[in-house]
Write an enzyme that holds these catalytic residues in place. Structure first.
Site, PDB file in Angstrom:
ATOM      1  N   GLY A   1       0.760  -1.629   0.047  1.00 41.53           N
ATOM      2  CA  GLY A   1       0.439  -0.186  -0.210  1.00 41.53           C
ATOM      3  C   GLY A   1       0.827   1.308  -0.110  1.00 41.53           C
ATOM      4  O   GLY A   1       1.717   1.502   1.127  1.00 41.53           O
TER       5      GLY A   1
ATOM      6  N   ARG B   1       1.070  -5.095  -6.026  1.00 40.27           N
ATOM      7  CA  ARG B   1       1.400  -6.140  -5.170  1.00 40.27           C
ATOM      8  C   ARG B   1       1.815  -7.336  -5.853  1.00 40.27           C
ATOM      9  O   ARG B   1       0.801  -7.617  -6.597  1.00 40.27           O
ATOM     10  CB  ARG B   1      -0.456  -6.746  -3.829  1.00 40.27           C
ATOM     11  CG  ARG B   1      -0.255  -5.593  -3.572  1.00 40.27           C
ATOM     12  CD  ARG B   1      -1.458  -5.394  -1.821  1.00 40.27           C
ATOM     13  NE  ARG B   1      -1.945  -4.570  -1.325  1.00 40.27           N
ATOM     14  CZ  ARG B   1      -1.625  -3.748   0.180  1.00 40.27           C
ATOM     15  NH1 ARG B   1      -0.152  -4.578   0.265  1.00 40.27           N
ATOM     16  NH2 ARG B   1      -2.409  -3.289   0.267  1.00 40.27           N
TER      17      ARG B   1
ATOM     18  N   ASP C   1       5.259  -5.084   5.950  1.00 39.67           N
ATOM     19  CA  ASP C   1       5.747  -6.653   7.056  1.00 39.67           C
ATOM     20  C   ASP C   1       5.559  -7.653   5.227  1.00 39.67           C
ATOM     21  O   ASP C   1       7.150  -8.409   5.206  1.00 39.67           O
ATOM     22  CB  ASP C   1       4.737  -7.348   8.140  1.00 39.67           C
ATOM     23  CG  ASP C   1       5.212  -6.396   9.070  1.00 39.67           C
ATOM     24  OD1 ASP C   1       6.669  -6.032  10.174  1.00 39.67           O
ATOM     25  OD2 ASP C   1       4.706  -7.043  10.158  1.00 39.67           O
TER      26      ASP C   1
ATOM     27  N   THR D   1       3.995   2.572   5.750  1.00 42.83           N
ATOM     28  CA  THR D   1       2.682   2.479   6.246  1.00 42.83           C
ATOM     29  C   THR D   1       1.964   3.015   7.107  1.00 42.83           C
ATOM     30  O   THR D   1       2.541   4.017   7.964  1.00 42.83           O
ATOM     31  CB  THR D   1       2.267   0.400   6.710  1.00 42.83           C
ATOM     32  OG1 THR D   1       1.066   0.221   6.546  1.00 42.83           O
ATOM     33  CG2 THR D   1       3.092   0.200   7.816  1.00 42.83           C
TER      34      THR D   1
ATOM     35  N   ASP E   1      -0.824   2.105   8.565  1.00 44.10           N
ATOM     36  CA  ASP E   1      -1.225   1.008   9.580  1.00 44.10           C
ATOM     37  C   ASP E   1      -0.076   1.279  11.167  1.00 44.10           C
ATOM     38  O   ASP E   1      -1.204   1.333  11.571  1.00 44.10           O
ATOM     39  CB  ASP E   1      -1.455  -0.081   9.547  1.00 44.10           C
ATOM     40  CG  ASP E   1      -2.303  -0.096   8.143  1.00 44.10           C
ATOM     41  OD1 ASP E   1      -3.010   0.755   7.775  1.00 44.10           O
ATOM     42  OD2 ASP E   1      -2.114  -1.488   7.211  1.00 44.10           O
TER      43      ASP E   1
ATOM     44  N   ASP F   1       1.483  -0.628  11.699  1.00 43.23           N
ATOM     45  CA  ASP F   1       1.736  -1.888  12.773  1.00 43.23           C
ATOM     46  C   ASP F   1       3.189  -2.831  12.433  1.00 43.23           C
ATOM     47  O   ASP F   1       3.117  -4.528  12.663  1.00 43.23           O
ATOM     48  CB  ASP F   1       0.795  -2.821  11.954  1.00 43.23           C
ATOM     49  CG  ASP F   1       0.350  -2.880   9.961  1.00 43.23           C
ATOM     50  OD1 ASP F   1       1.401  -1.957   9.940  1.00 43.23           O
ATOM     51  OD2 ASP F   1      -0.089  -3.668  10.011  1.00 43.23           O
TER      52      ASP F   1
ATOM     53  N   ARG G   1      -5.969  -1.549   8.314  1.00 41.88           N
ATOM     54  CA  ARG G   1      -6.247  -3.519   8.016  1.00 41.88           C
ATOM     55  C   ARG G   1      -6.669  -4.405   9.951  1.00 41.88           C
ATOM     56  O   ARG G   1      -8.184  -4.283  10.146  1.00 41.88           O
ATOM     57  CB  ARG G   1      -4.972  -4.218   7.347  1.00 41.88           C
ATOM     58  CG  ARG G   1      -4.585  -3.358   5.989  1.00 41.88           C
ATOM     59  CD  ARG G   1      -3.157  -4.570   5.813  1.00 41.88           C
ATOM     60  NE  ARG G   1      -1.983  -3.819   6.443  1.00 41.88           N
ATOM     61  CZ  ARG G   1      -0.853  -4.928   6.141  1.00 41.88           C
ATOM     62  NH1 ARG G   1      -1.269  -5.772   5.671  1.00 41.88           N
ATOM     63  NH2 ARG G   1      -0.214  -4.575   7.344  1.00 41.88           N
TER      64      ARG G   1
END
Length: 325
Positions: free
Chosen positions: A16, A77, A108, A130, A132, A134, A176
């Site tokens: 992303g 992707r 990741d 990212t 996120d 995360d 996500r």
């Protein structure tokens, strides 16, 4: 074993997109050129690497890009990169184009690809890109600051109309399976409820009862921040309206959170991380991830970074619940 002598550096963005990726690309390109290296940009992530979409980059190629959202190299992707055949092919293409070191900007999944390329002799450094937040080895990821500010501003606008119409508003943010965007927005926007995938005692009946009690006390609107990992916002809105009698609307902010001009923090941190990636390669390091912890830019072994676990800070979540009373 990877060759420790670096003459040409490749850079790609994978997974992303995130605001600030262009600042990182710019820093990689200009730092490397300033140290006498060649730089090759790889379009469309690992997919572009496998298709040999590789270009030489100059300082001019990254002029006037630091303020732009998205990624000038595009991203994609790539399922083929999950296979041994794809990984070996990608490593072979790096060697074909003389790419001694590769900077991978992504999450990741992107780091797993970098890890495999390192096993096949390509020096690799990962940058955490990212929205996120995360990635467990770092307190900061490129794009999160911009995304959370974009979401915060949008939620402020929804709150205005929610107040005018005396509604319950469910606002779904991205992330996500991680709830960091939702948690930060919940605190920043003064939401009555924050629904996180990490929180296991989510009970819709309690929310319904809370809305009813708030209405009895004269409260005219109610804001729920819902994380993407919970989802189901539209149906949730219908159920809450049926149970409470309060007009309820769901707003899914979606991919607007990925776009927009990056904040100062995302520009500066991404620039420093990009420069550090080049320095690490010149130090002979490979299979590393750049992170930010306790005010310092540090690096981790990718294997170690991927094995780390990251959860929502319980104290922050407890504060969010206290402030919503």
């Amino acid at each position: 074993m990877a060759d420790k002598v670096i003459r040409t550096i490749g850079v790609l963005t994978s997974g992303g997109d995130a605001p600030g990726m262009n600042a990182a690309i710019r820093a990689v390109v200009r730092t490397a050129l300033g140290k006498g290296l060649k730089v090759r940009g790889i379009r469309r992530g690992y997919s572009g690497l496998l298709n040999e979409e590789i270009i030489d980059m100059t300082a001019r190629d990254v002029s006037d890009t630091i303020q732009r959202g998205g990624t000038i190299l595009q991203t994609a992707r790539c399922e083929e990169m999950r296979t041994v055949e794809g990984q070996q092919k990608a490593a072979g293409i790096c060697k074909k184009y003389g790419i001694d070191g590769l900077v991978v900007i992504g999450g990741d999944g992107s780091f797993k690809g970098a890890q495999k390329l390192s096993d096949y002799g390509v020096n690799t450094i990962g940058l955490p890109g990212t929205i996120d937040l995360d990635i467990a080895c770092t307190e900061y990821t490129i794009g999160f600051d911009t995304a959370v500010n974009t979401a915060m501003e949008a939620i402020d606008k929804v709150r205005d109309t929610s107040t005018s119409h005396e509604r319950c508003s469910i606002i779904e943010v991205m992330g996500r399976d991680a709830g960091y965007l939702a948690l930060w927005c919940g605190i920043a926007n003064g939401a009555e409820r924050i629904l996180l995938p990490e929180e296991h005692d989510y009970d819709e009946a309690k929310i319904v009862e809370d809305i009813k009690e708030n209405r009895k006390r004269g409260k005219k609107h109610y804001i729920i921040i819902n994380a993407e990992g919970i989802g189901d916002s539209m149906n949730m809105a219908k159920r809450i309206e049926e149970e409470t009698g309060m007009e309820t609307r769901a707003t899914i902010l979606g991919h607007m959170q990925r776009g927009g001009s990056p904040t100062c923090k995302d520009r500066v941190y991404a620039s420093i991380m990009g420069a550090k990636a080049v320095d690490l390669l010149l130090e002979g390091k490979t299979n590393r991830v750049v992170g930010y912890k306790h005010g310092e830019y540090i690096d981790f072994d990718i294997n170690e970074a991927l094995a780390m676990q990251k959860g929502i800070p319980q104290y922050q979540y407890d504060i969010a619940k206290q402030l919503a009373l």
